[in-house]
Design an enzyme around this catalytic site. Structure first.
Site, PDB file in Angstrom:
ATOM      1  N   GLU A 276      -9.854  -4.107  42.274  1.00 26.23           N
ATOM      2  CA  GLU A 276     -10.730  -5.317  41.662  1.00 26.23           C
ATOM      3  C   GLU A 276     -12.074  -5.104  41.216  1.00 26.23           C
ATOM      4  O   GLU A 276     -12.517  -6.400  41.505  1.00 26.23           O
ATOM      5  CB  GLU A 276      -9.845  -6.792  41.916  1.00 26.23           C
ATOM      6  CG  GLU A 276      -8.358  -6.241  42.166  1.00 26.23           C
ATOM      7  CD  GLU A 276      -7.551  -7.427  42.491  1.00 26.23           C
ATOM      8  OE1 GLU A 276      -8.403  -8.701  42.984  1.00 26.23           O
ATOM      9  OE2 GLU A 276      -6.709  -7.982  41.997  1.00 26.23           O
ATOM     10  N   ASP A 349       1.864  -7.148  44.103  1.00 24.87           N
ATOM     11  CA  ASP A 349       0.654  -8.415  44.239  1.00 24.87           C
ATOM     12  C   ASP A 349       1.596  -9.892  44.639  1.00 24.87           C
ATOM     13  O   ASP A 349       1.482 -10.902  43.817  1.00 24.87           O
ATOM     14  CB  ASP A 349      -0.135  -8.576  43.795  1.00 24.87           C
ATOM     15  CG  ASP A 349      -1.262  -9.865  43.860  1.00 24.87           C
ATOM     16  OD1 ASP A 349      -1.142  -9.898  45.282  1.00 24.87           O
ATOM     17  OD2 ASP A 349      -2.447 -10.398  43.282  1.00 24.87           O
ATOM     18  N   GLU A 377      -0.321 -18.663  45.981  1.00 23.79           N
ATOM     19  CA  GLU A 377      -0.771 -18.493  45.188  1.00 23.79           C
ATOM     20  C   GLU A 377       0.273 -18.225  43.700  1.00 23.79           C
ATOM     21  O   GLU A 377       0.123 -18.695  42.999  1.00 23.79           O
ATOM     22  CB  GLU A 377      -1.900 -17.028  45.518  1.00 23.79           C
ATOM     23  CG  GLU A 377      -2.009 -16.457  44.371  1.00 23.79           C
ATOM     24  CD  GLU A 377      -2.835 -15.567  43.900  1.00 23.79           C
ATOM     25  OE1 GLU A 377      -3.160 -14.768  45.335  1.00 23.79           O
ATOM     26  OE2 GLU A 377      -3.446 -14.669  42.926  1.00 23.79           O
TER      27      GLU A 377
HETATM   28  C1  BDP Z   1      -5.034 -11.886  44.305  1.00 24.88           C
HETATM   29  C2  BDP Z   1      -5.731 -12.930  44.053  1.00 24.88           C
HETATM   30  C3  BDP Z   1      -6.726 -12.938  44.223  1.00 24.88           C
HETATM   31  C4  BDP Z   1      -6.898 -11.320  45.694  1.00 24.88           C
HETATM   32  C5  BDP Z   1      -6.149 -10.149  45.675  1.00 24.88           C
HETATM   33  C6  BDP Z   1      -6.459  -9.725  46.941  1.00 24.88           C
HETATM   34  O1  BDP Z   1      -5.030 -13.380  43.179  1.00 24.88           O
HETATM   35  O2  BDP Z   1      -7.019 -13.772  43.922  1.00 24.88           O
HETATM   36  O3  BDP Z   1      -8.565 -11.386  45.491  1.00 24.88           O
HETATM   37  O4  BDP Z   1      -5.214 -10.382  45.310  1.00 24.88           O
HETATM   38  O5  BDP Z   1      -6.231  -9.921  47.238  1.00 24.88           O
HETATM   39  O6  BDP Z   1      -3.387 -11.022  45.468  1.00 24.88           O
HETATM   40  O7  BDP Z   1      -7.520  -9.003  47.016  1.00 24.88           O
END
Ligand code: BDP
Length: 685
Positions: A276, A349, A377
């Site tokens: 990301e 996720d 989340e």
């Molecule tokens: C996702 C989240 C994000 C996290 C990412 C992670 O939306 O905020 O930074 O995973 O786990 O679920 O790195």
């Protein structure tokens, strides 16, 4: 939906009526005792053959709360006790006395909490013979707490870590946090967000971290930090952060020494790299193994470890669900023995429901640890009552078939099947400075569950629910039985009203609170848009991951891959995860896919209405404050469930063109109106 989004959220203020997110912004204040509510005037007779801060805690806890016979705490090197490992213990007792034996002081502490749990849950406290040792060596919380005290995906107020006041002011809450964790066997914590800024390794910050580590040490909780891979260049001023550059590895060695000078039992690093948009070894043409090993070498002489995350995916033609496996499997066997690969439970996720990640069972020459998300989340934040034990139980008990039948995910990670040098399990914390710690009183049960499952990965969700209810609320069967039932059904209910039959990631852009299966953001990464996941069109719905689609099924062992691949055997819970099917596809119950989808959404709504009834009936059996708090959250959940149902059904109906079966509740919203909802999520800064 991610980088951009990160700027948005954490602690939120929502103004619209679809879900009020309560955020506390208050200063230090009283906080809820959570599951530790025994009265503290017991005055028990407790003796111990050794002395230490940890043993003092064990003695104090028992002295003040144990109502029974005298207790002897014995640290011993007896062989039969040593075989229980450094965290294990044995409790034996009869009406005239109890002995807790362990080879290390933390074993005594865990034993003391076990005894108190027995008392609090009405267990047999006279004739006792218990031997326990945990299934995972490291049972770790991952805080996604930022240095400005906002919490990424946190819904319980600001971070409990008062970076603004440390190191001078030490919040009493650190000790209480240590106590709650120790009482459920959690023995490690990562203090900061995986999206880590380089500043976390500043000397000033390390002085603050030291204070927290000192506070948590007597509770046997090791502190870890998330680090940013480009720290050598950005913080250290080097020309590169290339892991194979000698100056870079030297920089890390010195940084690590600086940390251990302050915190001799520091745990190590958690790293999110090349994920990301974060930097990582691939920026320099190196592999994840090169990056992880370089850090592992710096930590090795101090007994520190690296938890390296496998949460990686890029906008490519490869199905996102396949990418972590494709990236990491070829590296199996290349990692140092003080590296452990941290893998999210599912391949995408933390969705309401996912099949397990195929990396479990596949990486056999590398230590692998599961990462669970305790914070909700993707499950209605701290507004929805969702007991996660059933979700995690399903995950841990999933058959990987990596070594024939019985090769559950639990066994692939706890050292049973593969003699990995390290075993661990992580949970993304749901803790904040809210009075009740987690935003929702029932969200405390998920923190509790994480500890209990990290200790014993075969414990049942029913057992945990019962323990937790008795400790937190009441053992009155009029309360216990219906509330336990509600908790055990709550995860299935949320799956039903959000994403039944294997649907996933159809959340609102960014904050992930409500439904937005329609989102279309010009220029956005396709894999950040719901349509990538649901693939709805006039013909049907679902992601084809079979051998004729993305072939993600091939990443699972036989016979699971065939089971997922074939329509007749694919579990209906994962149907649209693995298959794209016509709206009129006939399901096992003889009804069409469209009708089943409608009934599932409706059933989710009805279940929440039942939860409201169950809870309302507990009035008078629980204190008014908690009764009202939960009651009002359930109202939000009920409204949200209808919102989800209407949004998804009305939107998917634009493709299916089929009527919503006439025996279920009619939509109460207009699709157009729902499509205009934009929640006002503010970043607390
Ligand atoms: C996702 C989240 C994000 C996290 C990412 C992670 O939306 O905020 O930074 O995973 O786990 O679920 O790195």
């Amino acid at each position: 939906m991610k980088r951009i989004v990160r700027i948005v959220l954490c602690c939120l203020a929502i103004t619209i009526s679809y879900g009020q997110i309560a955020v506390s912004q208050s200063e230090e204040k009283d906080y809820d005792p959570a599951w530790l509510r025994l009265s503290t005037n017991a005055d028990a007779k407790v003796t111990c053959n050794k002395n230490s801060p940890t043993l003092t805690i064990a003695i104090h806890e028992l002295r003040t709360q144990w109502m029974g016979q005298p207790v002897k705490l014995l640290l011993t090197k007896e062989k039969s006790i040593r075989t229980l490992g450094c965290d294990g213990y044995r409790i034996t007792g009869n009406p005239s006395g109890i002995e807790i034996k362990a080879s290390e002081e933390q074993g005594i502490l865990y034993g003391a909490y076990h005894l108190l749990r027995l008392q609090a849950t009405g267990g047999n406290c006279t004739d006792i013979k218990i031997e326990e040792s945990p299934d995972y060596d490291i049972r770790i919380l991952n805080h996604w707490d930022n240095l400005d005290r906002t919490v990424e995906r946190g819904y319980a107020g600001y971070s409990i870590w008062r970076w603004d006041q440390l190191p001078a002011v030490v919040s009493p809450r650190y000790k209480e946090y240590g106590r709650l964790n120790a009482s459920i066997g959690i023995n490690a914590t990562v203090l900061n967000n995986v999206n880590a800024p380089v500043e976390v390794l500043n000397t000033d910050m390390l002085n603050k971290v030291k204070v927290i580590a000192d506070e948590l040490r007597p509770y046997h909780i090791k502190v870890f930090l998330s680090v940013n891979f480009s720290s050598p260049a950005v913080l250290g001023g080097l020309s590169t952060s290339d892991p194979l550059d000698a100056n870079v590895s030297q920089w890390w060695k010195e940084k690590v020494n600086e940390i251990y000078k302050r915190i001799p039992d520091f745990g190590g690093f958690l790293v999110k790299a090349n994920s990301e948009g974060l930097p990582g070894p691939q920026d320099f043409g190196r592999t994840h193994a090169d990056g992880a090993n370089m850090l592992a070498d710096a930590l090795k002489s101090h007994d520190g470890i690296v938890m390296w995350r496998a949460f990686v995916y890029n906008p490519s033609n490869e199905d996102r669900a396949k990418q972590a496996y494709s990236e990491f499997l070829p590296l199996d066997g290349q990692f140092r023995d003080n590296v452990i690969i941290q893998v999210k439970n599912g391949p995408i996720d933390f969705q309401p429901r996912e099949p397990f990640s195929p990396l479990f069972g596949a990486m056999q020459k590398t230590a692998v640890m599961p990462e669970l998300q305790i914070t909700q989340e993707y499950l209605g934040f701290s507004n929805h009552l969702v007991f996660l034990a059933t979700q995690w139980e399903e995950f841990l008990n999933s058959e990987t078939y990596c070594n024939g039948a019985g090769s559950t995910v639990a066994k692939t990670t706890d050292g049973t099947l593969f003699k990995q040098p390290l075993t661990a399990i992580a949970g993304v914390a749901n803790i904040g400075e809210d009075e009740n710690w987690c935003g929702h009183y029932f969200a405390q049960s998920n923190w509790y569950t994480f500890g209990r499952m990290a200790w014993k990965n075969t414990i049942s969700s029913g057992e945990i629910a019962e323990e937790w209810i008795k400790m937190t609320f009441s053992d009155n069967p009029e309360f216990l039985n219906p509330v336990k039932e509600m908790m055990l059904q709550s995860h299935e209910a949320v799956v039903d009203y959000m994403m039944p039959l294997g649907l996933h990631h159809i959340f609102a852009w960014g904050h992930h609170y409500g439904p937005e299966p329609w989102t279309a953001i010009p220029g956005a990464r396709p894999d950040w848009l719901p349509s990538y996941y649901h693939q709805a069109d006039k013909q049907g719905i679902g992601f084809d991951r079979t051998t004729s689609g993305s072939n993600a099924v091939s990443q699972y062992f036989s016979p699971l891959r065939e089971e997922f691949n074939q329509l007749e055997t694919c579990p209906e819970a994962f149907l649209l995860w693995f298959h794209h099917l016509p709206w009129t596809y006939k399901m096992k119950n003889g009804k069409t896919l469209w009708d089943n989808l409608c009934y599932k959404y409706d059933s989710g709504v009805q279940q929440v209405r039942d939860f409201q009834k169950i809870w309302d009936k507990t009035e008078g059996l629980v204190d008014e404050h908690r009764f009202k708090h939960v009651q009002s959250r359930l109202k939000i959940q009920a409204k949200d469930a209808v919102w989800w149902k209407d949004a998804c059904l009305l939107y998917f109906q634009t493709f299916s063109g089929l009527p919503i079966p006439y025996d279920i509740e009619r939509p109460v919203h207009e699709l157009d109106a729902l499509m205009k909802i934009k929640l006002d999520m503010k970043h607390h800064n």
